[in-house]
Each structure stands twice: as C-alpha cells, then as structure tokens.
Scaffold this motif. Structure first.
Motif, PDB file in Angstrom:
ATOM      1  N   LEU A 341     -22.629   0.388  -1.637  1.00 14.79           N
ATOM      2  CA  LEU A 341     -21.271   0.152  -2.111  1.00 14.79           C
ATOM      3  C   LEU A 341     -20.345  -0.389  -1.026  1.00 14.79           C
ATOM      4  N   SER A 342     -20.681  -0.164   0.236  1.00 20.99           N
ATOM      5  CA  SER A 342     -19.726  -0.490   1.302  1.00 20.99           C
ATOM      6  C   SER A 342     -20.305  -1.263   2.484  1.00 20.99           C
ATOM      7  N   ASN A 343     -21.626  -1.400   2.599  1.00 24.10           N
ATOM      8  CA  ASN A 343     -22.192  -2.128   3.735  1.00 24.10           C
ATOM      9  C   ASN A 343     -21.554  -3.511   3.858  1.00 24.10           C
ATOM     10  N   ASP A 344     -21.279  -3.935   5.111  1.00 20.60           N
ATOM     11  CA  ASP A 344     -20.569  -5.203   5.292  1.00 20.60           C
ATOM     12  C   ASP A 344     -21.488  -6.347   5.718  1.00 20.60           C
ATOM     13  N   ASP A 345     -22.809  -6.164   5.631  1.00 18.92           N
ATOM     14  CA  ASP A 345     -23.715  -7.274   5.910  1.00 18.92           C
ATOM     15  C   ASP A 345     -23.656  -8.278   4.756  1.00 18.92           C
ATOM     16  N   ASN A 346     -24.063  -9.493   5.021  1.00 20.81           N
ATOM     17  CA  ASN A 346     -23.938 -10.563   4.028  1.00 20.81           C
ATOM     18  C   ASN A 346     -24.717 -10.284   2.752  1.00 20.81           C
ATOM     19  N   ALA A 347     -25.925  -9.717   2.883  1.00 20.21           N
ATOM     20  CA  ALA A 347     -26.753  -9.439   1.703  1.00 20.21           C
ATOM     21  C   ALA A 347     -26.061  -8.452   0.771  1.00 20.21           C
ATOM     22  N   SER A 348     -25.492  -7.395   1.335  1.00 20.40           N
ATOM     23  CA  SER A 348     -24.805  -6.392   0.517  1.00 20.40           C
ATOM     24  C   SER A 348     -23.622  -7.012  -0.209  1.00 20.40           C
ATOM     25  N   LYS A 349     -22.833  -7.795   0.517  1.00 21.25           N
ATOM     26  CA  LYS A 349     -21.643  -8.405  -0.096  1.00 21.25           C
ATOM     27  C   LYS A 349     -22.025  -9.408  -1.186  1.00 21.25           C
ATOM     28  N   GLU A 350     -23.059 -10.199  -0.927  1.00 24.43           N
ATOM     29  CA  GLU A 350     -23.494 -11.173  -1.934  1.00 24.43           C
ATOM     30  C   GLU A 350     -24.026 -10.482  -3.185  1.00 24.43           C
ATOM     31  N   LEU A 351     -24.783  -9.406  -2.975  1.00 26.08           N
ATOM     32  CA  LEU A 351     -25.331  -8.670  -4.123  1.00 26.08           C
ATOM     33  C   LEU A 351     -24.230  -8.031  -4.954  1.00 26.08           C
ATOM     34  N   ARG A 352     -23.245  -7.433  -4.293  1.00 26.13           N
ATOM     35  CA  ARG A 352     -22.132  -6.827  -5.032  1.00 26.13           C
ATOM     36  C   ARG A 352     -21.364  -7.893  -5.812  1.00 26.13           C
ATOM     37  N   LYS A 353     -21.152  -9.044  -5.193  1.00 27.94           N
ATOM     38  CA  LYS A 353     -20.446 -10.141  -5.867  1.00 27.94           C
ATOM     39  C   LYS A 353     -21.217 -10.595  -7.102  1.00 27.94           C
ATOM     40  N   GLU A 354     -22.545 -10.773  -6.935  1.00 30.68           N
ATOM     41  CA  GLU A 354     -23.401 -11.158  -8.058  1.00 30.68           C
ATOM     42  C   GLU A 354     -23.325 -10.135  -9.187  1.00 30.68           C
ATOM     43  N   LEU A 355     -23.386  -8.872  -8.831  1.00 32.97           N
ATOM     44  CA  LEU A 355     -23.362  -7.794  -9.821  1.00 32.97           C
ATOM     45  C   LEU A 355     -22.043  -7.768 -10.585  1.00 32.97           C
ATOM     46  N   LEU A 356     -20.941  -7.951  -9.887  1.00 34.80           N
ATOM     47  CA  LEU A 356     -19.628  -7.863 -10.529  1.00 34.80           C
ATOM     48  C   LEU A 356     -19.277  -9.112 -11.333  1.00 34.80           C
ATOM     49  N   GLU A 357     -19.735 -10.266 -10.882  1.00 31.46           N
ATOM     50  CA  GLU A 357     -19.352 -11.502 -11.561  1.00 31.46           C
ATOM     51  C   GLU A 357     -20.212 -11.819 -12.775  1.00 31.46           C
ATOM     52  N   ASN A 358     -21.465 -11.345 -12.790  1.00 32.09           N
ATOM     53  CA  ASN A 358     -22.379 -11.702 -13.882  1.00 32.09           C
ATOM     54  C   ASN A 358     -22.863 -10.512 -14.707  1.00 32.09           C
ATOM     55  N   PHE A 359     -22.420  -9.326 -14.327  1.00 31.53           N
ATOM     56  CA  PHE A 359     -22.814  -8.110 -15.046  1.00 31.53           C
ATOM     57  C   PHE A 359     -21.598  -7.222 -15.219  1.00 31.53           C
ATOM     58  N   ASN A 360     -21.641  -6.395 -16.241  1.00 34.53           N
ATOM     59  CA  ASN A 360     -20.569  -5.426 -16.455  1.00 34.53           C
ATOM     60  C   ASN A 360     -20.982  -4.095 -15.845  1.00 34.53           C
ATOM     61  N   LEU A 361     -20.585  -3.890 -14.581  1.00 35.37           N
ATOM     62  CA  LEU A 361     -20.855  -2.618 -13.900  1.00 35.37           C
ATOM     63  C   LEU A 361     -19.802  -1.624 -14.375  1.00 35.37           C
ATOM     64  N   HIS A 362     -20.091  -0.918 -15.449  1.00 34.76           N
ATOM     65  CA  HIS A 362     -19.067  -0.108 -16.108  1.00 34.76           C
ATOM     66  C   HIS A 362     -18.970   1.320 -15.563  1.00 34.76           C
ATOM     67  N   THR A 363     -20.053   1.827 -14.944  1.00 34.86           N
ATOM     68  CA  THR A 363     -20.051   3.228 -14.493  1.00 34.86           C
ATOM     69  C   THR A 363     -20.789   3.356 -13.169  1.00 34.86           C
ATOM     70  N   ILE A 364     -20.213   4.133 -12.250  1.00 37.43           N
ATOM     71  CA  ILE A 364     -20.907   4.536 -11.021  1.00 37.43           C
ATOM     72  C   ILE A 364     -20.849   6.051 -10.916  1.00 37.43           C
ATOM     73  N   ASP A 444     -16.021  -4.449  -1.525  1.00 36.61           N
ATOM     74  CA  ASP A 444     -16.296  -3.049  -1.183  1.00 36.61           C
ATOM     75  C   ASP A 444     -16.028  -2.175  -2.398  1.00 36.61           C
ATOM     76  N   LEU A 445     -17.039  -1.410  -2.817  1.00 39.91           N
ATOM     77  CA  LEU A 445     -16.924  -0.559  -4.007  1.00 39.91           C
ATOM     78  C   LEU A 445     -16.896   0.924  -3.657  1.00 39.91           C
ATOM     79  N   SER A 446     -16.544   1.244  -2.420  1.00 44.11           N
ATOM     80  CA  SER A 446     -16.542   2.640  -1.987  1.00 44.11           C
ATOM     81  C   SER A 446     -15.711   3.504  -2.921  1.00 44.11           C
ATOM     82  N   PRO A 447     -16.256   4.654  -3.321  1.00 42.78           N
ATOM     83  CA  PRO A 447     -15.498   5.546  -4.196  1.00 42.78           C
ATOM     84  C   PRO A 447     -14.409   6.280  -3.427  1.00 42.78           C
TER      85      PRO A 447
END
Length: 486
Positions: A341-364, A444-447
């Motif tokens: 949810l919070s790692n600042d490496d490029n892979a983590s940020k790209e994956l979070r962006k992909e998840l939020l832009e193309n999927f409905n991440l409705h619950t954590i 960053d999706l940190s709770p």
C-alpha cells in the motif's frame, strides 16, 4: 473413530527416522491416504457400473491395488498374514515398484485432465520417506480402517486433514509466512465477500493447500440447491488452480478430494512462467481467490520478462497475473503484504496506479500482526474489473488481544467486518476515502483511521535534534561521573 485412528498414526509415524517435521508428516500420510481413497473410489465406480449394467475397467493394475499389496485379505475378509509384506520387503516394493508404477501412469494417459494423469503427476513429484518398513506397515493398517465411501466420512476426514495442515502452519513448517495454510476463518470471509456463484470459473494461481478452492466449493454447495447438472459443473468446470511445488500440490489434491471434489483441476506448474501478454479471452476467469507467496529471489531473473512491470517481488508478479487473467466484470479477493500500500519503488506505484485506474478497489481489510505464523502484516484487497476506483472502504481489524499459535484468528473476530462491509458503513474501525484524496504521484494507499486520535506529539526537526544533543550531553556527564568514582 477418525481422531483415534490419527492418534495411533501419530504414535507410530514419529518413531520413523525419515519423518523429522510436521511437513514430512503431512506429505507421507497424504500419499497413503490418497491410495486408500483411490481404492474406495474404484470400488464405488465399479458398483455404479454394475447397477447400470456396464463393465468398469479399473485404473490400477491388480498387483498395485490396495487390497493386493497394502492389506491382502483371505476369502473371509481377514488380513492374510501369509501375503502381507513388511519391513525391508515393503520398503523395496514401495520404492522400486509402487511409486514408479504410479508415476508412469502420467505417460500412459492421453488426457491431461484425467484422474489417471492426476495420479501420475502426484507420484512423479514425491517419494517415500519412511525408513522403517514395520512402522510403514502399521500406518498403512491404521489408514485402511478409514472409509472414503460416503460424503459424511469424507467430510469428517477433511476436517481432520485441515487440522493437520493448520498444525503444520503453526509449526512454521510452510515457509514464506505460512502460505500453504491460510487461516480458515479468513478464507471463509474472503469467499463470502467475493460471493462466487455456480457457473462461474474460480481460480487460485498460488493454490498452496487448496483452502480457497475447498471453501468456494463448500460455499456454493451450502448456498444453492444444485441440480445434478449444476453439481457436475461444480465438480468439473468451476474450480481451477496452479501450484509450483510438489508438497503443496499433493496437499491441495488431498484436501480437495477430502472435501468431496473427486478430480481436482490443479496443474503442477509455475504460474509465473506464463507470459501474461499471451492471455486470450478463453484463458480468463470470473473469480480469483488467492494468497500469493511473497519475497524476492525465488524466481529466475528471466521470469520478469513475462510481466510489463518489472520487479523481483513474487507477490507483485502474481498480482499482475491476476489483474490480467480476470474477466471484465470479474471479482477478486487477494491477500498481500501491507507494504504494498505504501512502498515508494516504481513497481509498487505502477501497480497501485494500474489497480486504481482499471479496477474498482472497493474494500481493503487491514489485518493485525500474527494472522500468519511469520508475523508479517498483511491486507486483503477486494476489487472488481471493469471500472476505475472512485472510493475505497477500509476496515482495520483491531483486536483486543495478541494473535499467536495458541490464540489464532477466529470467526467471531471477523463478524463486524462482514456486517459493515455490506453497506460500507463507517465505524470506529472503518472509514471511506474518495479517490481524489489520494496523492496522484505516489498513489499511496496507507490506511490512516480518521477515528483514532493521534496522540503522538508532533515535533519539528530542530526540536528532535535538540533532544538528541541533550541526551548526548547527559550521557557524557554520566560517563565522566563514573570515571571520577574509579
């Protein structure tokens, strides 16, 4: 009865020099259980064939059937003491005849999904670890007393087998944070939230001991009055998994069989060796339920070429696989380390962006420490494919006790989450964050629970430096005082 049988197995098996760990125990009892199940399966199919006026051709040759080598019987049905093999003779037969025979059935089968091929896959990837043929003889005779011929007996055996898997996980024998065994209460709530339905394809690409697929099977059965045709669909065209390692592959098959899934659709393969850009519509699934392994360095560097986002973190490769293989309109519940949810490496940020832009991440769902034996903090991501995320509902599972081997997660712990998740209601432990509130550079999706008062005093850098200098001065004065006393 079953508890008593396994108690006897416990007393005998730990005396064998080849059985050192809970992992060995599970593997070695599993192959014997599987062969006893196979014998009962063949008997049941033969009876059904006779009732229908047909002839049944056994999968196993006579020499290698359970009643020939394991428990030969007289015409009166008693153990034939003249034909029983034991000691070194039994070990020689198992190692040099029985295992090679079953392993070769994989080559004899032209159908990759057949039960015969399944037998071959299993025995090609394990070996007998018993070193004492007399102990092996005792274990075989204990297991012979188990009955796989009714759904009730399989259910009871399945429950005991689950407990053995849990013991193995609690013993820390599963590696990578206990990923072979995900706590059953957590699996149950994930399945319930994702709500798989009959006719959908349900998939776990990191199947471990098969807990998610077993739970999905039970969930669909208990929530539907299935017709015979629907039950056949559930058995053969609904549940799919992949597993790289031999032991969890064996455990998954055994676990699913004991839950009533006759011929599990589990492939022994490395999921990450598939290039996700090659997937077609026919490869995609409706539902994904998984707890992928985490950690770096477990795969060849070339594996990263199969993924658009390059990373050595296995869980991130699996997540890319899941995102790609999920159908539009599909649903997923996936466990992952909370650092995602919070790692600042490029892979983590790209994956979070992909998840939020193309999927409905409705619950954590934010899980507490020690849900898994290794103590790594994890979260559960619930998302749908087909529309971007507009808001995320968080639930922090804040328990009033510390979890551990003797105090594991239970069903009651998750009741409030299940209730509130239906309406995404706010509470002391839950809150909603609109997508516009997230940083678009880091994603960053940190709770950060807005209902919990931050009691930590905020200090400026200069104040922190001043305190460090003061502590250094105090330390110097104390040292000087001690020297003065010497």
């Amino acid at each position: 009865m079953f508890d008593n049988t396994f108690s006897k197995i416990d007393q005998d098996i730990w005396k064998d020099a080849g059985i050192d760990t809970a992992l060995d125990y599970t593997e070695q009892t599993s192959w014997i259980l599987f062969l006893k199940y196979l014998d009962d399966y063949e008997k049941e199919k033969e009876i059904q064939a006779k009732l229908n006026g047909k002839k049944y051709t056994p999968l196993i040759s006579k020499e290698f059937r359970w009643n020939t080598w394991a428990v030969p019987r007289t015409t009166e049905g008693k153990l034939d003491i003249h034909d029983i093999i034991s000691g070194s003779d039994l070990l020689d037969f198992v190692n040099n005849k029985l295992f090679p025979y079953h392993a070769n059935t994989q080559n004899d089968s032209h159908d990759r999904n057949s039960f015969k091929n399944k037998i071959g896959e299993i025995f090609s990837n394990i070996k007998n670890e018993f070193q004492d043929g007399y102990i092996l003889r005792n274990v075989i005779e204990h297991i012979d007393g188990l009955n796989f011929e009714t759904s009730r007996s399989r259910d009871e055996l399945g429950t005991i087998y689950e407990l053995k898997l849990q013991e193995m996980g609690n013993a820390g024998q599963t590696g990578g944070g206990g990923q072979f065994y995900t706590p059953r209460p957590l699996i149950g709530v994930i399945v319930e939230i994702v709500d798989p339905k009959i006719g959908e394809t349900i998939y776990d690409g990191a199947v471990g001991s098969g807990g998610f697929l077993c739970e999905a099977f039970d969930y669909i059965q208990s929530n539907n009055d299935l017709t015979n045709q629907q039950y056949e669909i559930l058995q053969t065209k609904t549940l799919f998994g992949k597993e790289k390692k031999s032991l969890p592959y064996l455990m998954a098959n055994m676990n699913m069989i004991l839950h009533g899934i006759e011929t599990p659709n589990i492939q022994k393969t490395n999921t990450l060796e598939e290039n996700i850009l090659d997937y077609e519509d026919k490869d995609r699934v409706d539902v994904i339920l998984a707890n992928p392994p985490f950690g770096s360095g477990g795969e060849r560097k070339e594996i990263q070429n199969n993924f658009p986002i390059k990373t050595s973190e296995n869980a991130y490769l699996f997540l890319q696989h899941f995102l790609k293989i999920l159908k539009t309109g599909g649903r997923a519940g996936i466990i992952i380390k909370n650092t995602f949810l919070s790692n600042d490496d490029n892979a983590s940020k790209e994956l979070r962006k992909e998840l939020l832009e193309n999927f409905n991440l409705h619950t954590i769902l934010v899980l507490p420490q020690k849900v898994f034996t290794a103590g790594v903090k994890t979260v559960v991501l619930f998302f749908d494919k087909g529309s971007p995320t507009k808001k995320i509902w968080y639930y922090d599972l804040a328990l009033d006790r510390n979890l551990g081997k003797t105090n594991p997660l239970n069903n009651n712990d998750l009741e409030e989450f299940k209730t509130l998740q239906k309406t995404k209601a706010d509470s002391d432990n839950s809150w909603t964050v609109p997508i516009d509130d997230f940083d678009k550079d880091t994603w960053d999706l940190s709770p950060a629970n807005p209902n919990v008062e931050d009691t930590n005093e905020k200090r400026t850098p200069s104040e922190i430096i001043a305190e460090i200098e003061a502590l250094d001065n105090e330390a110097a004065e104390s040292i000087a005082a001690i020297k003065g006393l010497l």
